[in-house]
Design an enzyme around this catalytic site. Structure first.
Site, PDB file in Angstrom:
ATOM      1  N   LYS A  66       0.876  -1.180   0.000  1.00 29.27           N
ATOM      2  CA  LYS A  66       0.000   0.000   0.000  1.00 29.27           C
ATOM      3  C   LYS A  66       0.900   1.212   0.000  1.00 29.27           C
ATOM      4  O   LYS A  66       2.015   1.174   0.550  1.00 29.27           O
ATOM      5  CB  LYS A  66      -0.875   0.007   1.258  1.00 29.27           C
ATOM      6  CG  LYS A  66      -2.170   0.774   1.088  1.00 29.27           C
ATOM      7  CD  LYS A  66      -3.205  -0.085   0.390  1.00 29.27           C
ATOM      8  CE  LYS A  66      -4.536   0.604   0.262  1.00 29.27           C
ATOM      9  NZ  LYS A  66      -5.543  -0.309  -0.274  1.00 29.27           N
ATOM     10  N   GLY A  76     -23.790   2.423   2.601  1.00 30.32           N
ATOM     11  CA  GLY A  76     -22.812   2.937   1.638  1.00 30.32           C
ATOM     12  C   GLY A  76     -23.193   2.520   0.231  1.00 30.32           C
ATOM     13  O   GLY A  76     -22.743   1.483  -0.252  1.00 30.32           O
ATOM     14  N   TYR A  77     -24.039   3.352  -0.434  1.00 26.61           N
ATOM     15  CA  TYR A  77     -24.514   3.000  -1.775  1.00 26.61           C
ATOM     16  C   TYR A  77     -23.541   3.579  -2.807  1.00 26.61           C
ATOM     17  O   TYR A  77     -23.835   4.543  -3.500  1.00 26.61           O
ATOM     18  CB  TYR A  77     -25.939   3.548  -1.962  1.00 26.61           C
ATOM     19  CG  TYR A  77     -26.709   2.918  -3.084  1.00 26.61           C
ATOM     20  CD1 TYR A  77     -27.238   1.636  -2.948  1.00 26.61           C
ATOM     21  CD2 TYR A  77     -26.919   3.600  -4.282  1.00 26.61           C
ATOM     22  CE1 TYR A  77     -27.951   1.056  -3.983  1.00 26.61           C
ATOM     23  CE2 TYR A  77     -27.633   3.025  -5.320  1.00 26.61           C
ATOM     24  CZ  TYR A  77     -28.145   1.753  -5.160  1.00 26.61           C
ATOM     25  OH  TYR A  77     -28.858   1.169  -6.189  1.00 26.61           O
ATOM     26  N   GLY A  78     -22.343   2.982  -2.894  1.00 30.37           N
ATOM     27  CA  GLY A  78     -21.293   3.488  -3.778  1.00 30.37           C
ATOM     28  C   GLY A  78     -20.805   2.417  -4.734  1.00 30.37           C
ATOM     29  O   GLY A  78     -21.583   1.573  -5.199  1.00 30.37           O
ATOM     30  N   ASN A  79     -19.513   2.421  -5.010  1.00 28.59           N
ATOM     31  CA  ASN A  79     -18.937   1.509  -6.017  1.00 28.59           C
ATOM     32  C   ASN A  79     -19.040   0.041  -5.636  1.00 28.59           C
ATOM     33  O   ASN A  79     -18.974  -0.832  -6.494  1.00 28.59           O
ATOM     34  CB  ASN A  79     -17.470   1.864  -6.265  1.00 28.59           C
ATOM     35  CG  ASN A  79     -17.343   3.139  -7.068  1.00 28.59           C
ATOM     36  OD1 ASN A  79     -18.159   3.410  -7.941  1.00 28.59           O
ATOM     37  ND2 ASN A  79     -16.335   3.933  -6.757  1.00 28.59           N
ATOM     38  N   VAL A  80     -19.154  -0.231  -4.339  1.00 29.63           N
ATOM     39  CA  VAL A  80     -19.342  -1.609  -3.886  1.00 29.63           C
ATOM     40  C   VAL A  80     -20.830  -1.850  -3.595  1.00 29.63           C
ATOM     41  O   VAL A  80     -21.417  -2.847  -4.023  1.00 29.63           O
ATOM     42  CB  VAL A  80     -18.499  -1.897  -2.620  1.00 29.63           C
ATOM     43  CG1 VAL A  80     -18.805  -3.286  -2.067  1.00 29.63           C
ATOM     44  CG2 VAL A  80     -17.010  -1.762  -2.941  1.00 29.63           C
ATOM     45  N   GLY A  81     -21.450  -0.929  -2.866  1.00 32.98           N
ATOM     46  CA  GLY A  81     -22.823  -1.112  -2.397  1.00 32.98           C
ATOM     47  C   GLY A  81     -23.854  -1.179  -3.516  1.00 32.98           C
ATOM     48  O   GLY A  81     -24.775  -2.007  -3.486  1.00 32.98           O
TER      49      GLY A  81
HETATM   50  P1  NAD Z   1     -17.387   4.811  -2.689  1.00 34.45           P
HETATM   51  O1  NAD Z   1     -16.849   6.138  -2.304  1.00 34.45           O
HETATM   52  O2  NAD Z   1     -17.739   4.550  -4.127  1.00 34.45           O
HETATM   53  O3  NAD Z   1     -18.735   4.503  -1.857  1.00 34.45           O
HETATM   54  C1  NAD Z   1     -18.827   4.686  -0.500  1.00 34.45           C
HETATM   55  C2  NAD Z   1     -20.264   5.031  -0.175  1.00 34.45           C
HETATM   56  O4  NAD Z   1     -20.386   5.104   1.233  1.00 34.45           O
HETATM   57  C3  NAD Z   1     -20.711   6.381  -0.728  1.00 34.45           C
HETATM   58  O5  NAD Z   1     -22.030   6.241  -1.218  1.00 34.45           O
HETATM   59  C4  NAD Z   1     -20.702   7.280   0.503  1.00 34.45           C
HETATM   60  O6  NAD Z   1     -21.633   8.353   0.404  1.00 34.45           O
HETATM   61  C5  NAD Z   1     -21.109   6.279   1.559  1.00 34.45           C
HETATM   62  N1  NAD Z   1     -20.775   6.677   2.931  1.00 34.45           N
HETATM   63  C6  NAD Z   1     -19.676   7.317   3.380  1.00 34.45           C
HETATM   64  N2  NAD Z   1     -19.779   7.518   4.699  1.00 34.45           N
HETATM   65  C7  NAD Z   1     -20.967   6.981   5.090  1.00 34.45           C
HETATM   66  C8  NAD Z   1     -21.638   6.879   6.313  1.00 34.45           C
HETATM   67  N3  NAD Z   1     -21.107   7.358   7.433  1.00 34.45           N
HETATM   68  N4  NAD Z   1     -22.841   6.267   6.342  1.00 34.45           N
HETATM   69  C9  NAD Z   1     -23.391   5.771   5.221  1.00 34.45           C
HETATM   70  N5  NAD Z   1     -22.800   5.844   4.032  1.00 34.45           N
HETATM   71  C10 NAD Z   1     -21.603   6.445   3.963  1.00 34.45           C
HETATM   72  O7  NAD Z   1     -16.351   3.741  -2.131  1.00 34.45           O
HETATM   73  P2  NAD Z   1     -16.229   2.217  -2.528  1.00 34.45           P
HETATM   74  O8  NAD Z   1     -15.191   2.067  -3.585  1.00 34.45           O
HETATM   75  O9  NAD Z   1     -17.594   1.661  -2.756  1.00 34.45           O
HETATM   76  O10 NAD Z   1     -15.588   1.617  -1.201  1.00 34.45           O
HETATM   77  C11 NAD Z   1     -16.386   1.365  -0.064  1.00 34.45           C
HETATM   78  C12 NAD Z   1     -15.627   0.456   0.888  1.00 34.45           C
HETATM   79  O11 NAD Z   1     -15.301  -0.761   0.228  1.00 34.45           O
HETATM   80  C13 NAD Z   1     -14.280   1.004   1.385  1.00 34.45           C
HETATM   81  O12 NAD Z   1     -14.068   0.498   2.678  1.00 34.45           O
HETATM   82  C14 NAD Z   1     -13.283   0.378   0.428  1.00 34.45           C
HETATM   83  O13 NAD Z   1     -11.972   0.294   1.021  1.00 34.45           O
HETATM   84  C15 NAD Z   1     -13.899  -0.995   0.280  1.00 34.45           C
HETATM   85  N6  NAD Z   1     -13.486  -1.704  -0.925  1.00 34.45           N
HETATM   86  C16 NAD Z   1     -13.703  -1.186  -2.158  1.00 34.45           C
HETATM   87  C17 NAD Z   1     -13.348  -1.906  -3.287  1.00 34.45           C
HETATM   88  C18 NAD Z   1     -13.646  -1.405  -4.678  1.00 34.45           C
HETATM   89  O14 NAD Z   1     -13.489  -2.196  -5.610  1.00 34.45           O
HETATM   90  N7  NAD Z   1     -14.103  -0.181  -4.875  1.00 34.45           N
HETATM   91  C19 NAD Z   1     -12.719  -3.149  -3.145  1.00 34.45           C
HETATM   92  C20 NAD Z   1     -12.506  -3.674  -1.868  1.00 34.45           C
HETATM   93  C21 NAD Z   1     -12.901  -2.935  -0.757  1.00 34.45           C
END
Ligand code: NAD
Length: 378
Positions: free
Chosen positions: A88, A188-193
């Site tokens: 990292k 967390g409705y983002g790239n994973v959710g």
């Molecule tokens: P992202 O920024 O696309 O999505 C995160 C989501 O969480 C956003 O919708 C954000 O608004 C929401 N969020 C932030 N704080 C919050 C809170 N307090 N309450 C509710 N929602 C909240 O990020 P991501 O890429 O989806 O990553 C999310 C997690 O997954 C991180 O821990 C990341 O390390 C882990 N992760 C991601 C990947 C990947 O491929 N993107 C792979 C492995 C692990």
């Protein structure tokens, strides 16, 4: 502090304080006066091959944080059976700084790691595919590249959510839980959710509550995923969905079968974990539960799918990209590896009567040690 030449973590006076039987192999602090760069690279273990791990651009980067995340990558990559070790890196700075200043820092960082050929950078918090294109331009190696440069856009493809859904599928069979009609909560409705909600909907699940950083909503009948996606595409919050708004803290107590943390760390803690009412916690986020909370979940017989087993889809996609593979190869490998590992971990946990994380750690560490056995320097 552009003129401050100190390392990112001035407390790093004892170079051996992180060292154990697995690593780290290398810790490098990088500084460059003209761009104001201060950064750190932790290459934890390279026994299986050059280490893949994200570059984080964040004001809170320290050597210790990088080490913990590098170790997590060693375990995740070993668990996934990739021919890559774990690493990292981090640049201390606000990711929203002037883009030209940020690019200067990233170029200086890339220049500084040219000789660290055991490290292949990927995207992480505060960096993206454009950052990786800049690094590739400087040093000829990076993953998570734009499609035009041979990249597989893992977030656009929903690679991690796809793997997480596969892991949940295995866990559901393990518990004899029918996914058709199962209720899901995503924090967390983002790239994973977002993608995991989609992939689970294809199996008949319904999303009964979700949250982003600006609010939370719930509907026991199920939320409309298309409507949620349109809101996010318009830069709005899931809380604007026409359903019952709830307090973000109350998401943890929503009745469901599958609860998915997909945002920040330590969301499940001793003070809220008793309120959780689910059968499976599937860790999309990294370190989303404290050790204490995971122990409570185990006592309450709530099955936890550990982060470094269940959310490996993204790094598997990165490794396939590095090997110049295709999207379909990436998805086939994610499905195969995440399923097999979930089976192995749940089988071992049940057999030994231990929490899944403990079983997973034993499997991953044994794989790293086997990779180390034939190598003099790791
Ligand atoms: P992202 O920024 O696309 O999505 C995160 C989501 O969480 C956003 O919708 C954000 O608004 C929401 N969020 C932030 N704080 C919050 C809170 N307090 N309450 C509710 N929602 C909240 O990020 P991501 O890429 O989806 O990553 C999310 C997690 O997954 C991180 O821990 C990341 O390390 C882990 N992760 C991601 C990947 C990947 O491929 N993107 C792979 C492995 C692990």
């Amino acid at each position: 502090m552009p003129d401050d030449p100190r390392p990112a973590d001035p407390a790093a006076d004892d170079p051996y304080r992180f060292t154990d039987h697995l690593g780290p192999a290398t810790i490098v602090h990088v500084t460059e006066r003209r761009s104001g760069l201060r950064g750190v690279v932790v290459i934890d273990n390279v026994a299986a091959g050059p280490a893949i791990g994200g570059l984080r651009f964040d004001p809170g980067v320290t050597t210790e944080v990088c080490f913990r995340l590098a170790r997590a990558m060693t375990l995740k990559n070993a668990m996934a059976g990739l021919r890559h070790g774990g690493a990292k890196s981090g640049i201390v700075g606000d990711p929203r700084m002037d883009p030209a200043d940020k690019e200067r820092m990233v170029r200086a960082f890339a220049g500084a790691i040219t000789e660290l050929t055991g490290y292949i950078p990927g995207p992480d918090m505060g960096t993206n595919e454009s950052t990786m294109a800049v690094i590739l331009d400087e040093i000829g190696r990076a993953v998570g590249l734009p499609t035009e440069l041979g990249g597989l856009p893992l977030d656009e493809l929903g690679a991690t959510g796809f793997g997480l859904a596969a892991s949940i599928d295995v866990a559901a069979r393990h518990l004899d839980l029918d996914l058709d009609g199962a209720r899901v909560v995503v924090q967390g409705y983002g790239n994973v959710g977002r993608p995991v909600a989609r992939f689970l909907a294809e199996r008949g699940c319904r999303l009964v509550a979700t949250a982003d950083s600006r609010g939370a909503v719930a509907d026991p009948q199920g939320l409309d995923l298309d409507a949620l996606d349109r809101l996010k595409a318009d830069g709005r919050s899931v809380a604007d969905h026409p359903a019952q708004r709830i307090d973000g803290d109350d998401l943890v107590g929503v009745d469901c079968e599958i609860w998915i943390p997909a945002a920040g760390p330590d969301v499940l803690r001793a003070d809220n974990v008793e309120r959780l009412r689910a059968r499976i916690v599937a860790q999309g986020a990294n370190i989303p539960a404290t050790d204490e909370a995971e122990a409570t979940l185990h006592q309450r017989e709530i099955l936890v799918l550990p982060d470094f087993v269940a959310n490996a889809g993204g790094v598997i996609c990165g490794a396939v990209e590095y090997a110049k593979g295709s999207r379909s190869q990436a998805f086939a490998l994610i499905d195969e590896r995440v399923r097999a590992n979930t089976e192995a971990v749940l089988g071992a946990a049940q057999g030994d009567g231990v929490p899944p994380r403990q079983a997973a750690l034993a499997i991953a560490e044994a794989r790293v040690e086997r990779a180390m056995a034939g190598r003099r320097w790791t």
